[in-house]
Structures are given as structure tokens and as C-alpha cells.
Write a protein that holds these residues in place. Sequence first.
Motif, PDB file in Angstrom:
ATOM      1  N   LYS A  78      25.134  73.946  41.467  1.00 55.28           N
ATOM      2  CA  LYS A  78      24.238  74.452  40.436  1.00 55.28           C
ATOM      3  C   LYS A  78      25.035  74.958  39.245  1.00 55.28           C
ATOM      4  O   LYS A  78      24.676  74.711  38.092  1.00 55.28           O
ATOM      5  N   GLU A  79      26.128  75.649  39.517  1.00 58.64           N
ATOM      6  CA  GLU A  79      26.950  76.173  38.431  1.00 58.64           C
ATOM      7  C   GLU A  79      27.627  75.036  37.668  1.00 58.64           C
ATOM      8  O   GLU A  79      27.756  75.083  36.444  1.00 58.64           O
ATOM      9  N   ARG A  82      25.111  73.502  35.529  1.00 58.42           N
ATOM     10  CA  ARG A  82      24.768  74.452  34.475  1.00 58.42           C
ATOM     11  C   ARG A  82      25.770  74.345  33.321  1.00 58.42           C
ATOM     12  O   ARG A  82      25.391  74.399  32.152  1.00 58.42           O
ATOM     13  N   GLN A  83      27.037  74.178  33.652  1.00 54.29           N
ATOM     14  CA  GLN A  83      28.062  74.029  32.607  1.00 54.29           C
ATOM     15  C   GLN A  83      27.868  72.724  31.836  1.00 54.29           C
ATOM     16  O   GLN A  83      27.991  72.693  30.602  1.00 54.29           O
ATOM     17  N   LYS A  85      25.060  71.105  31.542  1.00 51.63           N
ATOM     18  CA  LYS A  85      23.814  71.264  30.796  1.00 51.63           C
ATOM     19  C   LYS A  85      24.029  72.026  29.500  1.00 51.63           C
ATOM     20  O   LYS A  85      23.469  71.659  28.452  1.00 51.63           O
ATOM     21  N   ARG A  86      24.805  73.082  29.540  1.00 47.57           N
ATOM     22  CA  ARG A  86      25.036  73.898  28.336  1.00 47.57           C
ATOM     23  C   ARG A  86      25.678  73.066  27.229  1.00 47.57           C
ATOM     24  O   ARG A  86      25.312  73.180  26.056  1.00 47.57           O
ATOM     25  N   SER A 127      18.312  70.455  36.334  1.00 50.44           N
ATOM     26  CA  SER A 127      18.927  71.668  35.798  1.00 50.44           C
ATOM     27  C   SER A 127      18.310  72.047  34.459  1.00 50.44           C
ATOM     28  O   SER A 127      18.013  73.224  34.210  1.00 50.44           O
ATOM     29  N   GLU A 131      15.178  75.492  32.328  1.00 52.63           N
ATOM     30  CA  GLU A 131      15.181  76.227  31.068  1.00 52.63           C
ATOM     31  C   GLU A 131      13.760  76.712  30.746  1.00 52.63           C
ATOM     32  O   GLU A 131      12.777  76.037  31.027  1.00 52.63           O
TER      33      GLU A 131
END
Length: 294
Positions: A78-79, A82-83, A85-86, A127, A131
Motif C-alpha cells: 500500500k505504501e 501510495r508513493q 500514486k503521489r 490506490s 483519494e
Amino acid sequence: MSTIEKALAKQKAAQAKATAEQPQVTEQEAPAASTPVATTQPIEEAATASGNLTVCVDTESMNERGYLIDEGNRKNIKEEFRQIKRKVLNNAFGRIGQTLDNSNLVMVSSSKPNEGKTFVSINLALSIALEQDKTVLLVDADVLRPSINRELGVPDTEGLMEYLLHEKNDIGEVIYNTNIDNFKLIPSGKVHHLSNELLASERMKSLAKELAKRYPDRLVIFDCPPIVGITETVVLSEHVGQAIIVVEESKTQLANITEATEQLSEELAIGFVINKSVRSHKDKYGYYGYGYYK
């Protein structure tokens, strides 16, 4: 007809009328259950308020296969997503996005087949769906080997091919809501002998522009065919603002990566995701991949 038969006929007619007058309920509106709805159920026939049909994603099966469904587990993956995705969101809606055409359109591909691009496409979409102020539209553009519906556990249905063949006049007719908040889907649709050519058509180009402009706050992710050997993927890349190339660790050859990226436009924001990377035997899900995007 006897009196009893007439009464039964009258009762059936009344029941049919009552059923017709009841509002249709989609899978999203159904009462919450302890387990996800079985995937053997057909596509919901009723249109939602937005005019789209609804399909029910098999979240239980996806969770078991490593997709980002379970809220409590898979913290590492997930992390990692998340990176990724950012970076994608910053490229789409940040300062860099002002320098890109169709910055909210992202293609996910690989140099060769079986490197995990569909796994990355789906997990990135899941992911982004988390948001609060964004929605994500996942498009199965791998028209020769479509797999999004199978991975999501939903039935095959009309999709991109039907639109490109002018069998559907409005793209909204093949955009499906799902039982996952903020997550929408355009399936590949039926197999056609001119699938690749349709992917490189003017109608596909117009569709890309429409998706970019009609939904400026939405990320659109295209799960595309591999790049090497399929010229239509390169043509499709001209319609998007970002490209993610999935690389399988210890398998993908550097020459293949170079060949793939050299065919893409220099105007694209291009990033790489390392997939199936084993970092620790203690990490149960580590082999699903450590990724980066730049």
C-alpha cells in the motif's frame, strides 16, 4: 377459462405491475453483507442515476490475490503504490501537469508480455480511488489479451471495442460504476480482427481528448498492450500525458526497456515500476513488487 384461472391471471398481472413500479436496486445500494457478492451474478441491468450500469467487483477474491482491497493488511505494498500514486497525481494536477498534454491520462505498459502491467494498473487505480476528491477510470486497452474483467471478477461485457466500432455512440454507455467508491471501468469489449487498428484510429484519438477534458478531476488509466512489436501502443501513447513502464526484476532485459522507451514521445512523463521484487523472506507480499516513478 375458469374462475380460479381468471383470479390467478389477475394476481400475476398485479404482481408484474408492482414489480415494474419498484425502483431498481444496484449492487452498491444493496444492504451491506458480511461477505462480498458472488461474482457469478450477472451485470446489473438497471441504469444508475448517472446513466451508467454497475458491475460488482469480487473484492474477496482480489484481496486473496494481493490486490489493494483489505484495509488492514499489505501495508508495504500500500505504501509503495501510495508513493507511485503521489507522483502520478502531481504530474497530472500539479505544476508539471501544465506542461503536459492530457496530463490526467496515464498509460501502463511493459516492453514484453507477462511482466505484471495489469496488476500494476489495477492496484494503482485502487490506490487512487482512496483519494477523497478524485475518481479513477480504468480502461482495458489491451484489446488482444484483455484481462481486466477477469482480474476484477466481473462478467465480460460491452466496452471499448463497441465504442470504437460505432456500435455505441456515447462513451458513457460503456463506462461502468463498480461497488468500489470512486472506481469506474471501461472493459475491452468483444474481440475484433481489427482491434489493434481501432486502437490507433481517429475515434480513439478523439476519445482520449474527450476523457481528458470531460473529466478534468479524474485520472484515466489505460492498461495497454506491450510496447515492443505492437505499433498501435506507440500510437496510443501519443494521446496520453504520462506513461508507466512495468519492469519485472531479474527478467526484463535492459535492451527491451531501451527499445520500448525509445519509441515513446519525449513529451511524455515516463516512469518505471519494478515488479516482483523480492526484498525479504519475512515480507509475505514483498514479491509483488517495489516500485518507483519519476
